[in-house]
Design an enzyme around this catalytic site. Sequence first.
Site, mmCIF file in Angstrom:
data_model
loop_
_atom_site.group_PDB
_atom_site.id
_atom_site.type_symbol
_atom_site.label_atom_id
_atom_site.label_comp_id
_atom_site.label_asym_id
_atom_site.label_seq_id
_atom_site.Cartn_x
_atom_site.Cartn_y
_atom_site.Cartn_z
ATOM 1 C CB SER A 149 36.617 -24.525 3.901
ATOM 2 O OG SER A 149 35.993 -23.110 4.249
ATOM 3 C CE1 TYR A 162 37.994 -25.472 8.882
ATOM 4 C CE2 TYR A 162 38.058 -23.782 7.350
ATOM 5 C CZ TYR A 162 37.298 -24.776 8.032
ATOM 6 O OH TYR A 162 36.117 -25.206 7.388
#
Length: 267
Positions: A149, A162
Amino acid sequence: MPDTTNRPLAGRVAIVTGSTSGIGLGIARALASAGSAIVLNGFGDAGAIAQLQDEFRRRHAVAVHHHSADMSDPRQVTAMIEETHARLGSADILVSNAGIQHVAAIEDFPPGKWDAILAINLSAAFHAMRAAIPLMRARGWGRIVNVASAHGLVASPFKSAYVAAKHGLVGLTKAAALELAEAGITCNAICPGYVWTPLVEKQIDDQARAHGIAREQVIRDVLLVNQPTKRFATVEEMGALTVFLCSEAAASITGTALPVDGGWTAH
């Protein structure tokens, strides 16, 4: 002989985790279009998953199977790799895409959510690689693509688990690339910003209702505030990049973390 011009991955077998929807499904479709047999993974309605398999066979004329391994369980992850090898004869391409998210301040972050995010977003990739790499070494060829990401490169508040998992995934990618450099196996990470998926579409509607603002304002000023192009990436773009990284043209690309983020991490 395989058509290596239009189907450069003919004869390969690809496992894509978290591929019954969203980015993973887009990547699986692209790999199948390039000729690879596909192992789908993820939860969902059995009838809908069966329809997906029929779609792959009909459109791409490739073998396709579904494995319901829970990515939070290392034994199930390993079993998926082993069963793929037993059923299809190899496991040439591994795309670790499965992921979950939770948003909260660190002091309010539920420990169970932290553990689950690290298990699915990071540890699952390790367990899959650990099982797949010996099979790739035996064939002298392999491609590992970890879907990280933009948050594997930069941080945002309230997404500690995350961000930590995706930074860890980028580090795991680099370590694996160095270990596998002479084995004919590459390992790369792709780092998307916001990608248009049904889940993102739902976020837009939810944010618009919560803030009492128009969808267009949510897109530009909330979701894409850090994405200079002010457009979502597409699952097709993620698929095309993955196919390239799995091709012979990318044989010298390894250990990279490639942003697909509309310039987000160029700030």
